[in-house]
Scaffold this active site. Structure first.
Site, PDB file in Angstrom:
ATOM      1  N   ASP A 158       0.786  -1.235   0.000  1.00 34.26           N
ATOM      2  CA  ASP A 158       0.000   0.000   0.000  1.00 34.26           C
ATOM      3  C   ASP A 158       0.818   1.285   0.000  1.00 34.26           C
ATOM      4  OD1 ASP A 158      -1.695  -2.092   0.451  1.00 34.26           O
ATOM      5  OD2 ASP A 158      -2.743  -1.206   2.132  1.00 34.26           O
TER       6      ASP A 158
ATOM      7  N   GLU B 175      -0.474  -9.992  11.490  1.00 39.13           N
ATOM      8  CA  GLU B 175      -0.432  -9.430  10.138  1.00 39.13           C
ATOM      9  C   GLU B 175       0.993  -9.106   9.716  1.00 39.13           C
ATOM     10  OE1 GLU B 175      -2.575  -5.782   7.630  1.00 39.13           O
ATOM     11  OE2 GLU B 175      -2.702  -5.827   9.824  1.00 39.13           O
TER      12      GLU B 175
END
Length: 835
Positions: free
Chosen positions: A572, A805
């Site tokens: 991202d 994550e």
């Protein structure tokens, strides 16, 4: 020769792209004969009249043609690809996988793979809490702050065993299926609730704490189809009969023990507006009821206080001091008369349930060792149990969703609904991302394919069937009201200019490499869709320079982002060119297209289709000289992105406007981007994951001096190397651990991500086993990096109860959403040396 073909292909792609954006072909204007205005006879007048009429008609025809074309362009984004679907209706309702734990967002829930499935699930809460402490658990929420939850074992088909640790007790949820009949067979769910002190030490001399009193709520709800009929005996809900078109008649039974006065039973009947409001409906139905010793407890009140017609939501409440065991049985009507009763086998309860669950677990353990061979590799029991949990959480996190995405093209002024469709897919995180993500799914199925190749083929087929007429797949799937309710509005709409890395080619490569079990019929079914998808990338994601690729979707006008994000790349906020323009060249996308080209060529050859174009494109995209010309920087000794860039950017807070007399002070303005030096076209000096892609996807030749430079940079502890894995951005990079906005902390700017580390370990293994001068270096790095990753992820799982994550590059601590047993579960393949 390959370069000429590529340039020709680029011209064709650009022509198609311009036509799709409504840019017509400019033609030389037609010369009209000049009319002599001195002639005023009737013929001239009639000629003018005819010309005017013809002109008017031509305008009308043009307007109509443009309107038809505009409607066509607007509808194109929601037009299905004309190729036959990969998943047939029969395959989608496969009896063995018809029922499953396909509601990953719920702590425990089951449903079928049918568009409007009944759902069953569990809620629970602790009695005798204050109003501030009272909480109903239902959906997986990080805000619940549970010490641990997740599947300990799950085979994806027949059974699953999960442990949920709450504040004062542990819930062990499990299910076992019995296949048979034409509606997916039967199943039993068991919930074992035990006081937490049984699993922790009590200080010497102190009595254990008093066991908690807990309410377990097991429910069934319909999704706009069928009917439910409760059976109530002496005020206790004992069973629910039901019917749907996909299931026929069925029965859900709640075995009860009315002689045990410690157990209290309540029920609730309601008609709700949808599956996303079930918890709210329960809250509405609660009341206070008498309990022993003048206490009161929280109980369901029987009927919805608003009144309802036929219920579509029925809840069975059991309130009991712990320990307690609840069992719920589901039987389909295949066995006789719609009652759901079967006479050919013992009910799946008690010892019979124990025996069948034990059998499935033994088979799971044996199969796990046969596939991954962890005990053979020397791992102890704790490591093996950890790996089983990682796999179980990935497989147990596979969901079945049905609904339509919201999409938008350049031709649409507002978002429009995609066609309604099913999606069978794993999810990255049950708590934070309980929906399908395109690039995640390719990584998921690197592991799933080695466990159950049929599940992978099913999952990939569902994703490819979501392709529209242009070959585009929406990268984030938010299907159905339950999924939609968990997503912020700004992430709901999917735009057809935006891509996602084509990682589905990674498990497709595994399918191709299974020479002894290659499914040629499946490859023939997916091939037309792969062609369309590959073509879409080459039309929409090409760069301006020959052989270059560029991610779309970056915001070139933002004033608040330090570096405009590239969400479409999957990485991202990895630093790119500071000022997005058409001149950008993104090295990771070029490498993804090299992978895709090679797989396309191999699929085509496997099924007897022409492969020369794909083979030529693969040869060009893997040509190291062509790659170096676009992306290698001698100055930075690395592969880099290229674009309009400056490092002289930072976030500054503008001055607030002066306060007006008598008015409250104005709000503090958000940080804004400040550029101290004009950008110029150059290589982007931000060594990180994007720089590694020629190495990660094994495009750099084993004998290339560039490989030596890459390996040296990877191993440099001031750049990417840590004791816990490879960080995502070098410590020397200008944006290392910098916030991207005031409200947007760093994400891929230093943290350790397991999916990219998997690709790195895989690449090191490849170079360690390839002839070349750097194989010994690669082998040493492979051994050390693999060990660092395994021990850190395992240690954090032991300490926190979760796989995370991403991981902190300074401490190794798990960060981000949890549990994150999507691509972080690839740690199992790293442990197994299986790539």
């Amino acid at each position: 020769m390959a370069q000429k073909k590529t340039m020709a292909g680029e011209k064709r792609a650009r022509k198609i792209q311009e036509e799709s954006q409504g840019k017509g072909v400019h033609r030389k204007p037609v010369k009209l004969h000049k009319v002599d205005t001195r002639d005023h006879d009737d013929s001239v007048f009639l000629s003018r009249k005819v010309i005017a009429q013809l002109s008017f008609i031509a305008v009308l025809v043009g307007i109509a043609a443009f309107s038809v074309y505009d409607v066509h362009r607007q509808s194109r984004v929601i037009t299905r690809l004309s190729s036959p679907t990969v998943i047939t209706q029969n395959a989608s309702s496969s009896p063995a996988r018809f029922w499953g734990t396909y509601r990953p967002q719920a702590y425990f829930g089951l449903k079928t793979r049918s568009p409007q499935s009944p759902v069953v699930g569990l809620m629970w809460f602790t009695q005798f809490k204050s109003a501030e402490e009272f909480a109903i658990r239902h959906w997986c929420e990080q805000g619940d702050r549970l010490p641990r939850y997740g599947w300990l074992a799950h085979d994806g088909v027949n059974f699953g065993v999960q442990e949920i640790v709450d504040e004062d007790y542990i819930l062990k949820t499990s299910f076992v299926k019995r296949t048979g009949g034409s509606h997916g067979g039967d199943w039993t769910a068991r919930i074992v609730a035990e006081p937490h002190y049984r699993n922790r030490r009590t200080p010497e001399g102190e009595p254990p704490p008093k066991p908690a009193t807990v309410s377990l709520l097991f429910y069934i709800a319909l999704d706009n189809s069928g009917w439910l009929k409760p059976n109530i005996e002496s005020g206790i809900l004992t069973s629910v009969e039901g019917y749907t078109d996909a299931l026929g008649q069925f029965m859900l039974k709640f075995p009860t023990n009315s002689r045990n006065h410690e157990v209290l039973y309540n029920y609730y009947l309601s008609s709700t507006e949808g599956l996303h409001v079930l918890k709210g409906a329960v809250m509405r139905g609660l009341k206070m009821a008498p309990y022993k010793k003048r206490k009161q407890y929280v109980a369901l009140g029987g009927n919805d206080p608003r009144g309802s017609a036929e219920p579509n939501f029925i809840v069975h409440q059991v309130t009991v001091p712990l320990p307690h065991v609840m069992e719920v049985t589901y039987t389909s009507g295949d066995g006789g008369g719609g009652s759901g009763e079967r006479e050919d086998r013992e009910p799946l309860l008690g010892r019979t349930y124990d025996d069948e669950l034990r059998q499935h677990r033994d088979e799971f353990d044996e199969r796990f060792e046969r596939v991954f061979r962890l005990r053979e590799k020397g791992y102890d029991a704790e490591h093996v149990d950890f790996a089983k949990a990682a796999l179980g959480n990935l497989v147990g996190g596979i969901g079945f969703f049905y609904g339509s995405s919201l999409v938008q093209s350049l031709a649409n002024a507002a978002p429009v609904p995609y066609w309604a469709a099913p999606l069978y897919t794993a999810v990255p995180s049950r708590s934070f991302f309980p929906r399908g993500f395109l690039w995640d799914e390719g990584f998921h199925n690197l592991l799933v394919s080695q466990w159950d190749i049929d599940v992978t083929k099913d999952v990939l087929g569902h994703w490819l069937d979501l392709m529209n007429a242009d070959g585009w797949i929406p990268r984030e799937q938010i299907l159905g009201p339950e999924a939609r309710s968990k997503v912020p509005d700004e992430f709901v709409v999917q735009r057809d200019t935006n891509a996602n890395p084509p990682t589905l080619f990674l498990p497709l490569r595994y399918l191709l490499d299974r020479d002894d079990e290659r499914d040629y019929e499946y490859l023939r079914r997916v091939y037309p869709r792969l062609q369309a998808w590959y073509g879409w990338f080459n039309v929409t994601q090409r760069g301006d320079a020959p052989g270059a690729y560029r991610w779309r979707g970056r915001n070139a006008t933002t004033t608040h982002e330090l570096n405009p994000k590239t969400l479409t790349s999957g990485i991202d906020d990895a630093p790119r060119a500071s000022h997005p323009t058409d001149d950008e060249r993104h090295v990771d996308l070029r490498c993804w297209m090299a992978l895709a080209s090679g797989v396309m060529a191999d699929v085509a050859e496997a099924i007897g289709e022409p492969a020369a174009v794909y083979r030529a494109e693969y040869a060009y995209l893997t040509d190291n000289e062509a790659l170096d010309a676009l992306h290698w920087s001698d100055e930075h000794a690395a592969y880099c992105d290229y674009g309009l860039h400056t490092d002289a950017v930072k976030l500054k807070r503008p001055r607030a406007p002066p306060a007006q007399p008598g008015a409250p002070p104005p709000p503090r303005p958000d940080l804004q981007r400040s550029v101290a030096q004009e950008p110029r076209l150059q290589f982007v000096n931000s060594f990180g994951y994007t720089s590694l892609f020629p190495f990660l996807l094994q495009i750099v030749r084993p004998d290339s001096p560039k490989l030596e430079r890459v390996l040296a940079s990877v191993r440099n502890e001031s750049l990417l190397w840590t004791r816990y894995g490879l960080r995502s951005l070098a410590k020397t990079a200008p944006l290392y651990m910098k916030r991207n906005t005031e409200h947007d902390p760093p994400y891929w700017r230093g943290s350790i991500w397991i999916n990219i580390n998997f690709l790195a370990v895989r690449a090191l293994n490849f170079y360690a086993n390839s002839d070349g001068p750097y194989r010994d270096t690669a082998k040493e790095m492979y051994t050390e990096l693999r060990r660092n990753l395994v021990e850190n992820v395992f240690r954090e799982y032991q300490l926190t109860g979760y796989v995370w994550e991403h991981y902190n590059d300074e401490t190794g601590k798990g960060e981000g959403s949890h549990p994150f047993t999507g691509w972080s579960a690839l740690i199992v393949l790293i442990m197994a040396d299986s790539y």
